[in-house]
Design an enzyme around this catalytic site. Structure first.
Site, PDB file in Angstrom:
ATOM      1  N   GLY A   1       0.814  -1.219   0.000  1.00  0.00           N
ATOM      2  CA  GLY A   1       0.000   0.000   0.000  1.00  0.00           C
ATOM      3  C   GLY A   1       0.841   1.259   0.000  1.00  0.00           C
ATOM      4  O   GLY A   1       1.727   1.452  -0.826  1.00  0.00           O
ATOM      5  N   GLY A   2       0.545   2.133   0.986  1.00  0.00           N
ATOM      6  CA  GLY A   2       1.255   3.406   1.071  1.00  0.00           C
ATOM      7  C   GLY A   2       2.754   3.232   1.213  1.00  0.00           C
ATOM      8  O   GLY A   2       3.537   4.090   0.790  1.00  0.00           O
TER       9      GLY A   2
ATOM     10  N   ALA B   1      17.301   8.612 -33.260  1.00  0.00           N
ATOM     11  CA  ALA B   1      18.102   8.271 -32.077  1.00  0.00           C
ATOM     12  C   ALA B   1      19.375   9.117 -32.021  1.00  0.00           C
ATOM     13  O   ALA B   1      19.876   9.416 -30.942  1.00  0.00           O
ATOM     14  CB  ALA B   1      18.430   6.783 -32.090  1.00  0.00           C
TER      15      ALA B   1
HETATM   16  C1  HXC Z   1      -1.673  -2.914  11.575  1.00  0.00           C
HETATM   17  C2  HXC Z   1      -0.327  -4.634  10.959  1.00  0.00           C
HETATM   18  C3  HXC Z   1      -0.409  -4.233   9.605  1.00  0.00           C
HETATM   19  C4  HXC Z   1      -1.202  -3.101   9.317  1.00  0.00           C
HETATM   20  C5  HXC Z   1       0.846  -5.955   9.715  1.00  0.00           C
HETATM   21  N1  HXC Z   1       0.459  -5.704  10.960  1.00  0.00           N
HETATM   22  N2  HXC Z   1       0.313  -5.074   8.857  1.00  0.00           N
HETATM   23  N3  HXC Z   1      -0.945  -3.965  11.927  1.00  0.00           N
HETATM   24  N4  HXC Z   1      -1.804  -2.464  10.331  1.00  0.00           N
HETATM   25  N5  HXC Z   1      -1.306  -2.648   8.068  1.00  0.00           N
HETATM   26  C6  HXC Z   1       0.843  -6.436  12.174  1.00  0.00           C
HETATM   27  C7  HXC Z   1       0.275  -7.832  12.243  1.00  0.00           C
HETATM   28  O1  HXC Z   1      -1.019  -7.769  12.823  1.00  0.00           O
HETATM   29  C8  HXC Z   1       1.279  -8.528  13.136  1.00  0.00           C
HETATM   30  O2  HXC Z   1       1.023  -8.171  14.478  1.00  0.00           O
HETATM   31  C9  HXC Z   1       2.571  -7.863  12.761  1.00  0.00           C
HETATM   32  O3  HXC Z   1       2.229  -6.638  12.136  1.00  0.00           O
HETATM   33  C10 HXC Z   1       3.370  -8.680  11.771  1.00  0.00           C
HETATM   34  O4  HXC Z   1       2.521  -9.042  10.689  1.00  0.00           O
HETATM   35  P1  HXC Z   1       2.445 -10.520  10.129  1.00  0.00           P
HETATM   36  O5  HXC Z   1       1.270 -10.602   9.258  1.00  0.00           O
HETATM   37  O6  HXC Z   1       2.555 -11.487  11.270  1.00  0.00           O
HETATM   38  O7  HXC Z   1       3.802 -10.600   9.310  1.00  0.00           O
HETATM   39  P2  HXC Z   1       4.066 -11.245   7.892  1.00  0.00           P
HETATM   40  O8  HXC Z   1       3.512 -12.622   7.864  1.00  0.00           O
HETATM   41  O9  HXC Z   1       5.522 -11.071   7.656  1.00  0.00           O
HETATM   42  O10 HXC Z   1       3.232 -10.395   6.848  1.00  0.00           O
HETATM   43  C11 HXC Z   1       3.524  -9.035   6.646  1.00  0.00           C
HETATM   44  C12 HXC Z   1       2.474  -8.385   5.701  1.00  0.00           C
HETATM   45  C13 HXC Z   1       1.040  -8.689   6.253  1.00  0.00           C
HETATM   46  C14 HXC Z   1       2.628  -8.960   4.298  1.00  0.00           C
HETATM   47  C15 HXC Z   1       2.794  -6.902   5.664  1.00  0.00           C
HETATM   48  O11 HXC Z   1       1.025  -8.374   7.650  1.00  0.00           O
HETATM   49  C16 HXC Z   1      -0.001  -7.906   5.542  1.00  0.00           C
HETATM   50  O12 HXC Z   1      -0.446  -8.271   4.464  1.00  0.00           O
HETATM   51  N6  HXC Z   1      -0.465  -6.800   6.203  1.00  0.00           N
HETATM   52  C17 HXC Z   1      -1.507  -5.988   5.640  1.00  0.00           C
HETATM   53  C18 HXC Z   1      -1.015  -5.201   4.466  1.00  0.00           C
HETATM   54  C19 HXC Z   1      -2.028  -4.209   3.987  1.00  0.00           C
HETATM   55  O13 HXC Z   1      -3.000  -4.583   3.321  1.00  0.00           O
HETATM   56  N7  HXC Z   1      -1.876  -2.925   4.414  1.00  0.00           N
HETATM   57  C20 HXC Z   1      -2.772  -1.879   4.124  1.00  0.00           C
HETATM   58  C21 HXC Z   1      -2.377  -1.304   2.764  1.00  0.00           C
HETATM   59  S1  HXC Z   1      -3.412  -0.002   2.304  1.00  0.00           S
HETATM   60  P3  HXC Z   1       1.384  -9.134  15.714  1.00  0.00           P
HETATM   61  O14 HXC Z   1       0.846  -8.443  16.897  1.00  0.00           O
HETATM   62  O15 HXC Z   1       0.773 -10.441  15.414  1.00  0.00           O
HETATM   63  O16 HXC Z   1       2.890  -9.205  15.723  1.00  0.00           O
HETATM   64  C22 HXC Z   1      -2.497   1.362   2.523  1.00  0.00           C
HETATM   65  C23 HXC Z   1      -3.237   2.609   2.244  1.00  0.00           C
HETATM   66  C24 HXC Z   1      -2.373   3.692   1.717  1.00  0.00           C
HETATM   67  O17 HXC Z   1      -1.383   1.339   2.884  1.00  0.00           O
HETATM   68  C25 HXC Z   1      -2.550   3.776   0.239  1.00  0.00           C
HETATM   69  C26 HXC Z   1      -2.001   5.050  -0.266  1.00  0.00           C
HETATM   70  C27 HXC Z   1      -1.935   5.079  -1.784  1.00  0.00           C
END
Ligand code: HXC
Length: 510
Positions: free
Chosen positions: A169-170, A405
């Site tokens: 994402g961001g 070119a």
């Molecule tokens: C809050 C988050 C988080 C998030 C991960 N965590 N992403 N907490 N907000 N976005 C937390 C998990 O709950 C977990 O907490 C810890 O971080 C580690 O994550 P895991 O999933 O255990 O790790 P991993 O298996 O390595 O996977 C990492 C990951 C996955 C691929 C990043 O966590 C994931 O897909 N997260 C969501 C990504 C996403 O969709 N983000 C939003 C994007 S939209 P604990 O407590 O268990 O350790 C965006 C909007 C902006 O960004 C757009 C602007 C253009």
């Protein structure tokens, strides 16, 4: 007094622990350093001044008021690389996966604002799951604040992004607006949406590595500039890249004296270009033989390999090198190579780095794939970039410079300052064979006559002297003299001043 100091130290110790020892161990087990360890490798020893160690998020939804970790998932501050000022933020994956909250964004924005005020680069060490899901729109707002600052800093201070974990994402859009992106092989990913969302929306099954791993982004998408084996390599190479850059757009890049003499001749260059015009040779050899200490820092080496871009030094000065590579697609320009080189030329222009262009180009790649893909628009990007560029421009045509070119590759007409050619250069609308097949179509059935016409055309046009006679080429030089002549030109151009007419901004064909 002692008690207060002890309290401070224990607060600092709590902040340094981030998401706790267990998560730090997990980070290490993945071969990754922690946010603070990364800063230690990146910056000069003992130079880091940390800010906002005690910042906490303000969220109370989903039980978040019980989960406050000082620093809130990002370490920010400033320090130095080889004694030169730099601002840094380093996301801490052990704290909510490095996800960006409103407070986390404010910390990043604070150092970005300060960097802009004092004119120093920002390096972002990204290791983040994107917007912090528990905070909703507050975190989206936080990202937009970062994006806005990325854009305001663009072309004013260099911005470098390292991708050091799964970034979604961001966490990928901010790096996308910075100048350079480095990744770490096997532990870093960049995607707008992860594999699970991809599966839900498009039913496509793809691994994280395939979707957004280092190989995908350095060889397929061209999003990343380089990838390295591990965190330490990526950080040390960032220090190297930093050394080529000025601190801001008003300064020049640092000069590093070299023991490599500027008048060094290289006789082997006299035989670099093969006798047969359609035989390839490695342009990289020329680069290595003319730059200081054979030290070339190539960017995007695995993407659009028909053109090479990167930094080097000549006469101690930082230079940007753009070079056609005859080994790949005969060095022709296509969509990817034009975009790759255009972006690089614009970076050099924004940051006062002279551009050296090494030309051996048979033209633009023909065909429907290129035309439907918009080669007209994308090729124009490179033309536009060279034409608006006001830094010193030195061009050397080693062999072919055909058609459009020729114009594009930093020709005299696009305000090239010094344009050299080697004696075997062929500067013409097209190669002799293609040319006679068009203008002597009536002789097509007579191969002897056609061969004679081809020889005539070659003798008349396939040389650098027609362009030389018009002053389009300043001098035809012996290959062995190349380093000496370019170094002299660079020194002559050191204080070049040229400005474009005022405008809000141009309208580059995007
Ligand atoms: C809050 C988050 C988080 C998030 C991960 N965590 N992403 N907490 N907000 N976005 C937390 C998990 O709950 C977990 O907490 C810890 O971080 C580690 O994550 P895991 O999933 O255990 O790790 P991993 O298996 O390595 O996977 C990492 C990951 C996955 C691929 C990043 O966590 C994931 O897909 N997260 C969501 C990504 C996403 O969709 N983000 C939003 C994007 S939209 P604990 O407590 O268990 O350790 C965006 C909007 C902006 O960004 C757009 C602007 C253009």
């Amino acid at each position: 007094m002692i008690d207060i100091n002890q309290e401070l130290e224990s607060k600092r110790a709590r902040a340094r622990l981030g998401g706790g020892q267990q998560r730090i161990d997990t980070q290490h087990a993945k071969g990754k350093l922690t946010a603070r360890e990364r800063i230690e490798v990146l910056l000069d020893a003992d130079s880091f001044e940390e800010w906002d160690m005690f910042v906490e998020h303000r969220s109370s939804d989903f039980g978040m008021q019980e989960q406050k970790i000082p620093g809130d998932g990002v370490v920010t501050g400033y320090g130095s690389i080889n004694g030169r000022l730099v601002f840094v933020f380093s996301q801490d994956f052990t704290v909510f996966g490095g996800a960006l909250s409103e407070a986390h964004a404010e910390k990043i924005c604070k150092i970005m604002d300060q960097a802009l005020k004092v004119g120093a680069p920002v390096i972002g060490l990204n290791d983040s799951g994107g917007a912090r899901i528990q905070e909703g729109v507050a975190s989206l707002g936080g990202y937009a604040e970062v994006f806005q600052r990325n854009v305001m800093s663009s072309g004013v201070i260099p911005q470098i992004s390292l991708i050091m974990g799964p970034c979604a994402g961001g966490a990928v859009y901010s790096p996308a607006m910075t100048d350079f992106i480095f990744m770490v092989e096997g532990s870093s990913y960049m995607f707008v949406t992860g594999p699970e969302v991809v599966k839900t929306v498009t039913h496509e099954e793809v691994s994280a590595e395939e979707l957004g791993g280092a190989l995908s982004h350095t060889s397929k998408s061209g999003v990343a500039d380089r990838a390295f084996d591990n965190d330490v390599d990526a950080l040390l190479m960032t220090r190297r890249l930093f050394n080529y850059l000025p601190l801001n757009n008003k300064e020049k890049a640092p000069v590093r004296a070299s023991l490599d003499p500027t008048d060094r001749l290289d006789v082997s260059l006299d035989s670099l270009v093969p006798a047969l015009a359609n035989q390839a040779y490695d342009m990289r050899e020329l680069i290595d033989k003319i730059v200081d200490d054979a030290d070339f820092f190539e960017l995007q080496p695995d993407y659009a390999k028909n053109i090479m871009v990167g930094f080097a030094r000549m006469a101690g000065m930082s230079v940007g090198i753009v070079a056609n590579q005859p080994l790949v697609l005969a060095g022709c320009l296509d969509i990817k190579s034009a975009i790759k080189a255009a972006r690089f030329v614009r970076f050099c222009d924004a940051f006062n780095i002279p551009v050296i262009t090494l030309v051996d180009v048979p033209g633009f790649m023909p065909g429907t794939a290129q035309e439907y893909g918009g080669i007209i628009k994308h090729g124009a990007k490179l033309l536009y970039a060279y034409a608006e560029c006001t830094v010193p421009k030195i061009t050397l045509i080693t062999r072919k410079a055909y058609g459009g070119a020729y114009d594009v590759m930093s020709s005299k007409h696009l305000r090239g300052d010094v344009n050299f050619a080697w004696p075997q250069a062929e500067i013409a609308v097209m190669g002799a064979k293609g040319a006679v097949e068009i203008i002597f179509r009536q002789d097509k059935a007579d191969p002897v006559k056609l061969a004679q016409r081809e020889a005539e055309y070659k003798a008349q046009f396939a040389n650098p002297f027609v362009a030389g006679a018009r002053g389009y080429i300043d001098d035809v030089i012996e290959p062995r003299q190349t380093r000496k002549r370019i170094c002299r030109s660079l020194i002559m151009l050191k204080d070049k001043a040229l400005t474009n007419p005022w405008r809000k901004h141009g309208n580059i064909p995007l």
